[in-house]
Design a protein around this motif. Structure first.
Motif, mmCIF file in Angstrom:
data_model
loop_
_atom_site.group_PDB
_atom_site.id
_atom_site.type_symbol
_atom_site.label_atom_id
_atom_site.label_comp_id
_atom_site.label_asym_id
_atom_site.label_seq_id
_atom_site.Cartn_x
_atom_site.Cartn_y
_atom_site.Cartn_z
ATOM 1 N N MET A 1 0.980 78.392 -17.283
ATOM 2 C CA MET A 1 2.322 78.880 -17.126
ATOM 3 C C MET A 1 3.271 77.686 -17.114
ATOM 4 S SD MET A 1 4.146 80.701 -13.867
ATOM 5 C CE MET A 1 2.769 80.278 -12.907
ATOM 6 N N SER A 2 4.396 77.857 -17.756
ATOM 7 C CA SER A 2 5.361 76.764 -17.810
ATOM 8 C C SER A 2 6.164 76.700 -16.517
ATOM 9 C CB SER A 2 6.313 76.949 -18.994
ATOM 10 O OG SER A 2 7.192 78.035 -18.747
ATOM 11 N N VAL A 3 6.640 75.532 -16.222
ATOM 12 C CA VAL A 3 7.485 75.342 -15.039
ATOM 13 C C VAL A 3 8.776 76.141 -15.194
ATOM 14 C CG1 VAL A 3 8.816 73.644 -13.732
ATOM 15 C CG2 VAL A 3 6.521 73.084 -14.534
ATOM 16 N N GLU A 4 9.294 76.218 -16.408
ATOM 17 C CA GLU A 4 10.530 76.966 -16.657
ATOM 18 C C GLU A 4 10.360 78.444 -16.288
ATOM 19 O OE1 GLU A 4 9.116 75.009 -19.099
ATOM 20 O OE2 GLU A 4 10.501 73.311 -18.916
ATOM 21 N N TYR A 5 9.198 79.020 -16.690
ATOM 22 C CA TYR A 5 8.948 80.423 -16.357
ATOM 23 C C TYR A 5 8.823 80.605 -14.847
ATOM 24 C CZ TYR A 5 6.887 84.991 -15.893
ATOM 25 O OH TYR A 5 6.652 86.283 -15.508
ATOM 26 N N TYR A 6 8.113 79.700 -14.193
ATOM 27 C CA TYR A 6 7.974 79.799 -12.746
ATOM 28 C C TYR A 6 9.340 79.748 -12.077
ATOM 29 C CZ TYR A 6 7.381 78.797 -7.899
ATOM 30 O OH TYR A 6 7.504 78.858 -6.537
ATOM 31 N N LEU A 7 10.170 78.801 -12.475
ATOM 32 C CA LEU A 7 11.486 78.659 -11.853
ATOM 33 C C LEU A 7 12.365 79.883 -12.103
ATOM 34 C CD1 LEU A 7 12.188 74.895 -12.564
ATOM 35 C CD2 LEU A 7 11.545 75.946 -10.379
ATOM 36 N N LEU A 8 12.304 80.423 -13.320
ATOM 37 C CA LEU A 8 13.054 81.645 -13.611
ATOM 38 C C LEU A 8 12.560 82.802 -12.747
ATOM 39 C CD1 LEU A 8 15.051 83.342 -15.287
ATOM 40 C CD2 LEU A 8 13.198 83.673 -16.943
ATOM 41 N N SER A 9 11.236 82.945 -12.651
ATOM 42 C CA SER A 9 10.656 84.011 -11.829
ATOM 43 C C SER A 9 11.037 83.841 -10.371
ATOM 44 C CB SER A 9 9.130 84.014 -11.963
ATOM 45 O OG SER A 9 8.759 84.284 -13.282
ATOM 46 N N ARG A 10 10.935 82.614 -9.882
ATOM 47 C CA ARG A 10 11.270 82.342 -8.484
ATOM 48 C C ARG A 10 12.728 82.694 -8.210
ATOM 49 N NH1 ARG A 10 9.646 78.659 -4.124
ATOM 50 N NH2 ARG A 10 11.114 79.238 -2.512
ATOM 51 N N LYS A 11 13.612 82.281 -9.090
ATOM 52 C CA LYS A 11 15.035 82.574 -8.919
ATOM 53 C C LYS A 11 15.282 84.081 -8.930
ATOM 54 C CE LYS A 11 19.515 81.739 -11.038
ATOM 55 N NZ LYS A 11 20.236 81.124 -12.162
ATOM 56 N N THR A 12 14.638 84.778 -9.862
ATOM 57 C CA THR A 12 14.814 86.232 -9.979
ATOM 58 C C THR A 12 14.283 86.957 -8.749
ATOM 59 O OG1 THR A 12 14.643 86.054 -12.377
ATOM 60 C CG2 THR A 12 14.313 88.239 -11.422
ATOM 61 N N TYR A 13 13.059 86.622 -8.317
ATOM 62 C CA TYR A 13 12.488 87.280 -7.140
ATOM 63 C C TYR A 13 13.278 86.934 -5.874
ATOM 64 C CZ TYR A 13 8.463 89.078 -9.688
ATOM 65 O OH TYR A 13 7.655 89.771 -10.555
ATOM 66 N N ASP A 14 13.724 85.700 -5.730
ATOM 67 C CA ASP A 14 14.546 85.333 -4.578
ATOM 68 C C ASP A 14 15.838 86.145 -4.555
ATOM 69 O OD1 ASP A 14 12.780 83.507 -3.500
ATOM 70 O OD2 ASP A 14 13.772 81.743 -4.380
ATOM 71 N N HIS A 15 16.412 86.352 -5.732
ATOM 72 C CA HIS A 15 17.637 87.151 -5.844
ATOM 73 C C HIS A 15 17.370 88.600 -5.426
ATOM 74 C CE1 HIS A 15 21.735 87.382 -7.305
ATOM 75 N NE2 HIS A 15 21.432 88.470 -7.991
ATOM 76 N N MET A 16 16.253 89.156 -5.897
ATOM 77 C CA MET A 16 15.889 90.523 -5.524
ATOM 78 C C MET A 16 15.669 90.639 -4.016
ATOM 79 S SD MET A 16 13.304 91.374 -8.692
ATOM 80 C CE MET A 16 12.617 92.828 -7.947
ATOM 81 N N ILE A 17 14.980 89.672 -3.427
ATOM 82 C CA ILE A 17 14.724 89.682 -1.990
ATOM 83 C C ILE A 17 16.034 89.645 -1.221
ATOM 84 C CG2 ILE A 17 13.790 88.312 -0.076
ATOM 85 C CD1 ILE A 17 11.478 87.535 -2.026
ATOM 86 N N ALA A 18 16.960 88.798 -1.649
ATOM 87 C CA ALA A 18 18.255 88.699 -0.963
ATOM 88 C C ALA A 18 18.999 90.029 -1.001
ATOM 89 C CB ALA A 18 19.101 87.595 -1.595
ATOM 90 N N HIS A 19 18.961 90.708 -2.136
ATOM 91 C CA HIS A 19 19.626 92.011 -2.237
ATOM 92 C C HIS A 19 18.944 93.057 -1.357
ATOM 93 C CE1 HIS A 19 22.787 91.348 -5.163
ATOM 94 N NE2 HIS A 19 21.946 90.560 -5.823
ATOM 95 N N LEU A 20 17.622 93.064 -1.345
ATOM 96 C CA LEU A 20 16.904 94.018 -0.497
ATOM 97 C C LEU A 20 17.183 93.760 0.979
ATOM 98 C CD1 LEU A 20 13.554 94.066 -2.463
ATOM 99 C CD2 LEU A 20 15.121 96.001 -2.203
ATOM 100 N N GLU A 21 17.236 92.493 1.380
ATOM 101 C CA GLU A 21 17.557 92.170 2.770
ATOM 102 C C GLU A 21 18.972 92.619 3.113
ATOM 103 O OE1 GLU A 21 16.685 87.988 2.902
ATOM 104 O OE2 GLU A 21 14.598 88.345 3.500
ATOM 105 N N ALA A 22 19.905 92.458 2.175
ATOM 106 C CA ALA A 22 21.282 92.895 2.408
ATOM 107 C C ALA A 22 21.351 94.413 2.576
ATOM 108 C CB ALA A 22 22.183 92.443 1.261
ATOM 109 N N ILE A 23 20.607 95.151 1.762
ATOM 110 C CA ILE A 23 20.575 96.613 1.876
ATOM 111 C C ILE A 23 20.040 97.017 3.247
ATOM 112 C CG2 ILE A 23 19.399 98.700 1.049
ATOM 113 C CD1 ILE A 23 19.579 97.405 -1.792
#
Length: 98
Positions: A1-23
Motif C-alpha cells: 500500500m502506498s503512503v499516499e493511500y494510507y494518508l488519504l484513508s487516515r484523513k477520510t476516516y478521521d474526518h468521519m470520526i469527527a462528524h460522528l462524535e459531533a452528532i
C-alpha cells in the motif's frame, strides 16, 4: 500500500470520526435538556439503536485506520516534567502507542 493511500484513508476516516462524535455530542445536548421527552417508548428503543450504530461506525473507522497502517514502531522518551521523562513505544506512521 502506498503512503499516499494510507494518508488519504487516515484523513477520510478521521474526518468521519469527527462528524460522528459531533452528532453524538449534539444528541447528548438535546437529551440533557429539561424539556427533552419521548412520547412513545418505542421511540426510545429506536433512538438507542441508532446511537449504537453511530458508535459502531466510529469504532469501525478507528479499527480501519489501524488495519491500513504498516506499523513501524520505535522506542522514544518524552518529557513529562521538568526533570522527568517516560519511555514510550509508538508507530512513527500512524502514531499508535503500545
Amino acid at each position: 500500500m502506498s503512503v499516499e493511500y494510507y494518508l488519504l484513508s487516515r484523513k477520510t476516516y478521521d474526518h468521519m470520526i469527527a462528524h460522528l462524535e459531533a452528532i453524538l455530542e449534539l444528541q447528548n445536548t438535546l437529551d440533557e435538556h429539561p424539556d427533552s421527552k419521548f412520547g412513545n417508548p418505542l421511540d426510545v428503543t429506536y433512538y438507542h439503536e441508532e446511537i449504537q450504530r453511530f458508535i459502531q461506525l466510529k469504532d469501525m473507522c478507528s479499527r480501519r485506520i489501524m488495519e491500513l497502517c504498516e506499523h513501524d514502531y520505535i522506542d522514544d522518551e518524552i518529557d513529562v516534567g521538568p526533570e522527568t521523562s517516560q519511555k514510550i513505544t509508538y508507530c512513527q506512521i500512524c502514531e499508535h502507542s503500545k
